[in-house]
Enzyme design. Structure first.
Site, PDB file in Angstrom:
ATOM      1  N   HIS A  32       2.028   1.762 -13.106  1.00 53.93           N
ATOM      2  CA  HIS A  32       2.673   0.446 -13.047  1.00 53.93           C
ATOM      3  C   HIS A  32       3.545   0.165 -14.277  1.00 53.93           C
ATOM      4  CE1 HIS A  32       3.106  -3.662 -11.631  1.00 53.93           C
ATOM      5  NE2 HIS A  32       2.338  -3.380 -10.596  1.00 53.93           N
ATOM      6  N   GLN A  79       7.084   1.317  -4.026  1.00 53.65           N
ATOM      7  CA  GLN A  79       7.126  -0.137  -4.189  1.00 53.65           C
ATOM      8  C   GLN A  79       8.158  -0.454  -5.265  1.00 53.65           C
ATOM      9  OE1 GLN A  79       5.124  -2.190  -2.381  1.00 53.65           O
ATOM     10  NE2 GLN A  79       5.521  -4.183  -3.307  1.00 53.65           N
ATOM     11  N   HIS A  93      -4.311  -4.017  -6.168  1.00 55.71           N
ATOM     12  CA  HIS A  93      -4.465  -3.025  -7.237  1.00 55.71           C
ATOM     13  C   HIS A  93      -5.924  -2.759  -7.610  1.00 55.71           C
ATOM     14  CE1 HIS A  93      -0.225  -2.941  -7.429  1.00 55.71           C
ATOM     15  NE2 HIS A  93      -0.005  -3.887  -8.318  1.00 55.71           N
ATOM     16  N   ARG A 107      -1.743  -3.852  -1.943  1.00 60.11           N
ATOM     17  CA  ARG A 107      -2.634  -4.829  -1.304  1.00 60.11           C
ATOM     18  C   ARG A 107      -3.403  -4.267  -0.106  1.00 60.11           C
ATOM     19  NH1 ARG A 107       1.595  -7.435  -3.491  1.00 60.11           N
ATOM     20  NH2 ARG A 107       1.096  -9.307  -4.666  1.00 60.11           N
ATOM     21  N   GLU A 133       6.875   2.040  -8.001  1.00 60.62           N
ATOM     22  CA  GLU A 133       5.530   2.599  -7.868  1.00 60.62           C
ATOM     23  C   GLU A 133       5.487   3.581  -6.705  1.00 60.62           C
ATOM     24  OE1 GLU A 133       2.946  -1.055  -7.835  1.00 60.62           O
ATOM     25  OE2 GLU A 133       4.843  -1.885  -8.457  1.00 60.62           O
ATOM     26  N   TYR A 173       6.629  -1.094 -16.196  1.00 61.78           N
ATOM     27  CA  TYR A 173       7.707  -2.064 -16.000  1.00 61.78           C
ATOM     28  C   TYR A 173       8.912  -1.550 -16.790  1.00 61.78           C
ATOM     29  CZ  TYR A 173       4.708  -5.910 -14.218  1.00 61.78           C
ATOM     30  OH  TYR A 173       3.869  -6.718 -13.478  1.00 61.78           O
TER      31      TYR A 173
HETATM   32  C1  BGC Z   1       3.099  -5.908  -6.730  1.00 57.84           C
HETATM   33  C2  BGC Z   1       3.416  -7.343  -7.019  1.00 57.84           C
HETATM   34  C3  BGC Z   1       2.457  -7.859  -8.014  1.00 57.84           C
HETATM   35  C4  BGC Z   1       2.552  -7.024  -9.244  1.00 57.84           C
HETATM   36  C5  BGC Z   1       1.568  -7.467 -10.256  1.00 57.84           C
HETATM   37  C6  BGC Z   1       3.200  -5.151  -8.000  1.00 57.84           C
HETATM   38  O1  BGC Z   1       2.852  -3.825  -7.772  1.00 57.84           O
HETATM   39  O2  BGC Z   1       3.955  -5.383  -5.763  1.00 57.84           O
HETATM   40  O3  BGC Z   1       3.335  -8.120  -5.845  1.00 57.84           O
HETATM   41  O4  BGC Z   1       2.675  -9.187  -8.325  1.00 57.84           O
HETATM   42  O5  BGC Z   1       2.312  -5.687  -8.923  1.00 57.84           O
HETATM   43  O6  BGC Z   1       2.027  -7.228 -11.483  1.00 57.84           O
END
Ligand code: BGC
Length: 386
Positions: A214, A324, A140, A115, A352, A216
């Site tokens: 990113h 993160q 992002h 952010r 991240e 998951y």
């Molecule tokens: C952020 C989350 C966000 C997500 C979105 C992450 O990298 O820290 O706050 O909601 O990305 O998928």
């Protein structure tokens, strides 16, 4: 017991497990250290007729499928301690879902990962207004970050490595950022099945850059339920607390005696309901850890994630100062993933590697400024074992 990669693959082959039974669609045989050429296939077509391709890579027991859309890791298959494969990365089986509703599944993130408060910053006395897409903040990269573009992709083999070069040029002013940024990302699988990401970028005007990936993760397999039993280690004594919009306050708070202490390995679920104000605000963990190692010349240990059931372990090394850790707090059961299961809160986690969020507005955070003549370079290495 930790088996090494060679043992696992040899074991699967000896057990007569067919390549097709191990995989989810492509016809690549399981090898150890193959160095086989990446395979390209059509994945889907966008509304404007552009084609999105999927590249399949395999080496040292790791199987990676990557889209030209956002450099997305669409699938990452790893063997468990018995040699049985599972896709450990959340994703979709079709391009329409990626375009319409992905929460950044598997994507490359830029120009600024995480952010920036109110989408504003000042650089060399000039103020910039970025695209805002997360309440009043920019997340992002804005409404059309690097994850929402087609990248140019080239497959390669080099010695025993296989990989992809991914290229994207973000023009001056895109999403409000100054300077044309030329980005090259390289994904490499080596003969041990390690996945390395090398990011590079140059600019023609001073700008800010913070690229990340990113994915998951669910080491038990995507769609298999919660990650709360996964064990996590983060070598960080401090983290950056946030306000209710998840913007860092600027403080580097101690993790000791808080649920944020992952210096000693613990299951993610152990303290996730501790009720710490920072967790309540974020609906779980969604914070940046300031890694004790700081910025390093070479990738160093940033996190270890282990699933005791499957035996799969992921080790992440990075040269970046921050990490993160996000527990999929916003997954709400409305998305159906690759394997046909819906994803619910806590069904995956992101790790991240990055510079700290909102760095352009915090003089006490390491700088994310890139100037003409400089090359932004950072690497993250994912090592897998089971
Ligand atoms: C952020 C989350 C966000 C997500 C979105 C992450 O990298 O820290 O706050 O909601 O990305 O998928």
């Amino acid at each position: 017991m930790e088996l090494n990669r060679r043992t696992v693959i040899a074991g699967a082959a000896a057990a007569g497990v067919a390549a097709s039974a191990l995989g989810t669609g492509t016809a690549q045989a399981a090898t150890s250290g193959g160095g086989k050429k990446p395979v390209k296939e059509l994945f889907g077509t966008l509304a404007d007729g552009s084609k999105v391709y999927r590249w399949s890579l395999e080496n040292g027991g790791t199987r990676l499928k990557v889209l030209s859309w956002g450099g997305v890791v669409q699938s990452l298959e790893l063997p468990d301690r018995h040699g049985k494969y599972a896709n450990v990365s959340l994703g979709f089986d079709n391009i329409a879902d990626y375009v319409a509703k992905t929460p950044y599944f598997g994507a490359l993130i830029g120009r600024y990962g995480n952010r920036i408060a109110k989408g504003q910053f000042t650089l060399d006395g000039k103020s910039y207004q970025l695209s805002v897409n997360d309440g009043v903040n920019s997340l992002h990269g804005g409404t059309q970050g690097f994850d929402k573009h087609i990248w140019d992709v080239e497959g390669f083999t080099s010695g025993s490595d296989v990989g992809l070069h991914l290229y994207y040029t973000s023009v001056d002013g895109e999403m409000g950022y100054p300077g044309t940024l030329k980005v090259k990302v390289t994904y490499t699988l080596n003969k041990h099945g390690d996945w390395r990401i090398d990011y590079e970028a140059t600019t023609d005007k001073a700008t800010v850059v913070n690229l990340t990936s990113h994915v998951y993760w669910n080491l038990a397999g995507e769609g298999s339920g919660t990650i709360e039993h996964h064990e996590l280690t983060i070598p960080a004594s401090r983290y950056t607390p946030t306000d209710s919009g998840l913007i860092p306050t600027g403080e580097l708070a101690k993790v000791s005696a808080t649920p944020f202490d992952f210096r000693k390995t613990k299951p993610i679920g152990r303290d996730i309901r501790a009720g710490h104000v920072q967790q309540v605000q974020a609906k779980g963990y969604d914070h940046n850890w300031a890694l004790d190692k700081g910025i390093t010349a070479k990738p160093e240990h940033a996190a270890t994630l282990h699933d005791p059931h499957s035996g799969r372990t992921l080790k992440i090394a990075s040269d970046q100062p921050g990490l993160q850790f996000y527990t999929g707090n916003f997954l709400d059961g409305t998305l159906t993933g690759t394997g046909g299961h819906t994803y619910r809160q806590g069904d995956a986690l992101c790790l991240e590697t990055q510079h700290f969020p909102d760095s352009p507005n915090h003089a006490n955070f390491p700088s994310t400024v890139l100037r003409p003549g400089q090359t932004y370079k950072t690497s993250t290495i994912h090592t897998f074992s089971s």
